[in-house]
Design an enzyme around this catalytic site. Structure first.
Site, PDB file in Angstrom:
ATOM      1  N   ASP A  88      12.855   1.386  30.081  1.00  0.00           N
ATOM      2  CA  ASP A  88      14.244   1.239  29.627  1.00  0.00           C
ATOM      3  C   ASP A  88      14.414   0.148  28.578  1.00  0.00           C
ATOM      4  OD1 ASP A  88      13.694  -0.837  31.278  1.00  0.00           O
ATOM      5  OD2 ASP A  88      15.565  -0.734  32.425  1.00  0.00           O
ATOM      6  N   HIS A  94      -5.453  -1.467   6.076  1.00  0.00           N
ATOM      7  CA  HIS A  94      -4.248  -1.647   6.901  1.00  0.00           C
ATOM      8  C   HIS A  94      -4.576  -2.385   8.193  1.00  0.00           C
ATOM      9  CE1 HIS A  94      -1.835   1.712   4.717  1.00  0.00           C
ATOM     10  NE2 HIS A  94      -1.861   0.579   4.051  1.00  0.00           N
ATOM     11  N   ASP A 100      -1.125  -9.834   3.601  1.00  0.00           N
ATOM     12  CA  ASP A 100      -0.179  -8.909   2.994  1.00  0.00           C
ATOM     13  C   ASP A 100       1.065  -8.947   3.872  1.00  0.00           C
ATOM     14  OD1 ASP A 100       1.271  -6.768   2.017  1.00  0.00           O
ATOM     15  OD2 ASP A 100      -0.461  -5.432   1.818  1.00  0.00           O
ATOM     16  N   ASP A 112       6.981  -7.352  -0.755  1.00  0.00           N
ATOM     17  CA  ASP A 112       5.620  -6.905  -0.409  1.00  0.00           C
ATOM     18  C   ASP A 112       4.648  -7.733  -1.254  1.00  0.00           C
ATOM     19  OD1 ASP A 112       3.381  -5.507   0.331  1.00  0.00           O
ATOM     20  OD2 ASP A 112       3.962  -3.621  -0.627  1.00  0.00           O
ATOM     21  N   HIS A 126      -7.248   2.289  -3.287  1.00  0.00           N
ATOM     22  CA  HIS A 126      -5.828   2.627  -3.112  1.00  0.00           C
ATOM     23  C   HIS A 126      -5.134   2.618  -4.468  1.00  0.00           C
ATOM     24  CE1 HIS A 126      -4.876  -1.650  -3.638  1.00  0.00           C
ATOM     25  NE2 HIS A 126      -5.813  -1.929  -2.741  1.00  0.00           N
ATOM     26  N   HIS A 163       3.495   0.912  -5.985  1.00  0.00           N
ATOM     27  CA  HIS A 163       4.443   1.896  -5.446  1.00  0.00           C
ATOM     28  C   HIS A 163       5.856   1.369  -5.655  1.00  0.00           C
ATOM     29  CE1 HIS A 163       4.769  -0.860  -1.972  1.00  0.00           C
ATOM     30  NE2 HIS A 163       3.450  -0.963  -2.048  1.00  0.00           N
ATOM     31  N   HIS A 173       7.471   1.218   1.056  1.00  0.00           N
ATOM     32  CA  HIS A 173       7.003   2.314   0.198  1.00  0.00           C
ATOM     33  C   HIS A 173       8.245   3.143  -0.058  1.00  0.00           C
ATOM     34  CE1 HIS A 173       2.689   1.807   1.949  1.00  0.00           C
ATOM     35  NE2 HIS A 173       3.005   0.882   1.079  1.00  0.00           N
ATOM     36  N   GLU A 223      -0.668  -4.127  -7.421  1.00  0.00           N
ATOM     37  CA  GLU A 223      -1.543  -4.651  -6.374  1.00  0.00           C
ATOM     38  C   GLU A 223      -2.985  -4.150  -6.448  1.00  0.00           C
ATOM     39  OE1 GLU A 223      -0.741  -2.956  -2.419  1.00  0.00           O
ATOM     40  OE2 GLU A 223       1.084  -2.080  -3.231  1.00  0.00           O
ATOM     41  N   TYR A 251     -12.692  -4.333  -2.632  1.00  0.00           N
ATOM     42  CA  TYR A 251     -13.132  -4.474  -1.233  1.00  0.00           C
ATOM     43  C   TYR A 251     -14.592  -4.044  -1.175  1.00  0.00           C
ATOM     44  CZ  TYR A 251      -8.106  -3.991  -1.314  1.00  0.00           C
ATOM     45  OH  TYR A 251      -6.782  -4.122  -1.645  1.00  0.00           O
ATOM     46  N   ARG A 284      -7.135  -8.727  -2.533  1.00  0.00           N
ATOM     47  CA  ARG A 284      -6.012  -7.999  -3.149  1.00  0.00           C
ATOM     48  C   ARG A 284      -5.014  -9.053  -3.613  1.00  0.00           C
ATOM     49  NH1 ARG A 284      -5.139  -4.613   0.446  1.00  0.00           N
ATOM     50  NH2 ARG A 284      -3.413  -5.352   1.716  1.00  0.00           N
ATOM     51  N   GLU A 304      -1.011  -9.003  -4.925  1.00  0.00           N
ATOM     52  CA  GLU A 304       0.122  -8.076  -5.030  1.00  0.00           C
ATOM     53  C   GLU A 304       1.412  -8.820  -5.359  1.00  0.00           C
ATOM     54  OE1 GLU A 304       1.080  -6.022  -1.333  1.00  0.00           O
ATOM     55  OE2 GLU A 304       2.157  -4.475  -2.456  1.00  0.00           O
TER      56      GLU A 304
HETATM   57  N1  GLY Z   1       2.011  -3.681   2.447  1.00  0.00           N
HETATM   58  C1  GLY Z   1       1.710  -2.333   2.179  1.00  0.00           C
HETATM   59  C2  GLY Z   1       1.352  -2.159   0.782  1.00  0.00           C
HETATM   60  O1  GLY Z   1       0.962  -3.097   0.131  1.00  0.00           O
HETATM   61  O2  GLY Z   1       1.515  -1.110   0.215  1.00  0.00           O
HETATM   62 MN    MN Z   2       2.347  -2.700  -1.526  1.00  0.00          MN
HETATM   63 MN    MN Z   3       1.412  -5.071   0.562  1.00  0.00          MN
END
Ligand code: GLY
Ligand code: MN
Ligand code: MN
Length: 435
Positions: free
Chosen positions: A37, A242, A259, A270, A349, A353, A360, A383, A387, A404, A406
């Protein structure tokens, strides 16, 4: 801050793009069970939020441009005022107060929803509704349509059903000045949190403890929640794109990739930064870091109205490939490697975005099969990353390094505005934090 006039104008703009004699049905999100609950913290549906700024679950927005109305007619179906429910579950606005608060024509209690849906659908030609988004909403709308279609009176059920999302999401893709201001605030809060993480990280601290530092900073600056699950990946964990377990102890000599972004007034930031746990980059870490930084800088210099994300990606891929060949991580010529797309083993990747109410965010990246040029008002992330798997057949010194970087940028009439530039980014800036 998005004011009430802006929400009203959005609803009118939406209706203005629907065919004549249309009704739009927009359900809010519902609470989601966490266990037995107890529920997850409520998070409003982004489309519903965009049109109302109202944070209650189990609410419905109804809009009509039927010619029996002037231009637009609007209503909400709300959770009812209920003293005992409100003692347990929190205050509710209620239908009566909703009319004034949202400048509606009508409002109803949730218990009236089946009849209200039938009344609202009656006599319209078109329904705009996000089918498939919420099973309970699909069931309610389909039941109302079925009842109307079975009614003896002819022509009372709308014959055509449209997806609301293409119109609404195209609107959401272009941020207004006030949306950009809110996103700047989300970015500023998130930038401060990254700085806090950079200064507090040290060997022996768990990744989730660094996550807590970030979330503390978000909350103390007015943003209760992160916009997505925070990633704190130290050492090889930085190569898991991720990674959200955040369960390892950080060690001296490792890089940590964070991130994380705050959600502020519904809007996401982000940001990714990668930095040494104990303050100083090793030579191989610096090699990879500076290559990612160069790739990102190249993209940031290139992005301007009229270019596509794909064009920017091609530049980044060139920079990364050249750099990986120089470092001996890729063998053979740059052109061979570009031709064979060998970079994909290290940069797997997309370059970026759309970002907005959703991290996203909505909006089409392609139109009529063609990549879409970036336009003023769009907000995107940039970004790039590299890797290198711990199992990669490369010089051992590079194995297990993940980097990375970003940032979030708004496309302006003349170029870009970087929303997240408050976070240190060069090797020198990062190392200076720990001296
Ligand atoms: N934090 C998810 C991305 O960088 O797209
Ligand atoms: Mn991102
Ligand atoms: Mn990100």
């Amino acid at each position: 801050m998005i004011n009430e006039q802006e929400f009203i104008a959005r609803r009118q703009r939406l209706l203005g793009q629907c065919a004549p004699n249309s009704v739009c049905i927009v359900p809010a999100a519902r609470l989601v069970t966490r266990s037995r609950d107890t529920e997850y913290t409520f998070r409003q549906d982004s489309d519903f939020w965009y049109l109302t700024g109202f944070n209650e679950p189990d609410t419905w927005l109804l809009l009509s441009n039927h010619d029996r109305h002037q231009q637009s007619f609007s209503a909400m179906v709300c959770q009812p005022k209920d003293a005992s429910q409100e003692i347990w579950q929190g205050r509710r606005l209620g239908a009566q107060a909703a009319i004034a608060r949202f400048d509606l024509d009508e409002a109803y209690d949730l218990s009236e929803l089946p009849e209200v849906l039938m009344e609202w659908l009656f006599g319209h030609t078109h329904v705009y509704f996000a089918q498939g988004q919420y099973p309970h909403a699909d069931a309610m709308v389909h039941e109302a349509l079925k009842t109307l279609r079975e009614a003896p009176k002819e022509d009372c059920a709308p014959p055509s059903m449209h997806d609301l999302r293409p119109i609404l999401h195209e609107m959401r893709l272009f941020k207004s000045a006030s949306e950009v201001a809110v996103m700047k605030a989300a970015a500023k809060i998130s930038a401060a949190a990254h700085k806090r993480a950079m200064t507090t990280a040290q060997p022996g601290v768990y990744e989730y403890q660094l996550e807590a530092e970030l979330h503390h900073e978000f909350a103390m600056a007015g943003a209760r929640s992160p916009a997505y699950a925070t990633i704190v990946g130290s050492g090889e964990n930085a190569c898991v794109l991720h990674y959200t377990e955040n369960s390892k102890v950080m060690e001296a000599g490792e890089l940590v990739l964070i991130d994380a972004g705050a959600e502020y007034m519904g809007y996401a930031a982000d940001i990714t930064r990668t930095f040494p746990v104990s303050g100083k980059f090793t030579k191989p870490q610096k090699d990879i870091y500076n290559l990612v930084l160069r790739a990102q800088q190249n993209a940031l210099n290139f992005i301007t109205p009229g270019v596509t994300l794909k064009d920017a990606t091609l530049r980044v891929v060139e920079v990364i490939t050249e750099g990986l060949v120089e470092l001996g991580i890729l063998t053979g010529s740059v052109s061979e490697n570009l031709e064979n797309e060998t970079w994909r083993a290290y940069f797997m990747h997309g370059l970026g975005h759309f970002i907005g109410l959703d991290v996203h965010d909505v909006g089409n990246y392609r139109i009529d099969g063609e990549d879409r040029p970036l336009q003023p008002g769009m907000v995107i992330t940039v970004e790039p990353g590299i890797y290198i798997s711990p199992q990669a057949s490369v010089d051992e010194a590079y194995r297990g390094i993940g980097v990375r970087i970003e940032d979030d940028v708004v496309i302006t009439a003349t170029g870009i505005d970087i929303l997240t530039s408050d976070v240190p980014k060069t090797v020198e800036e990062i190392e200076a934090l720990k001296q």
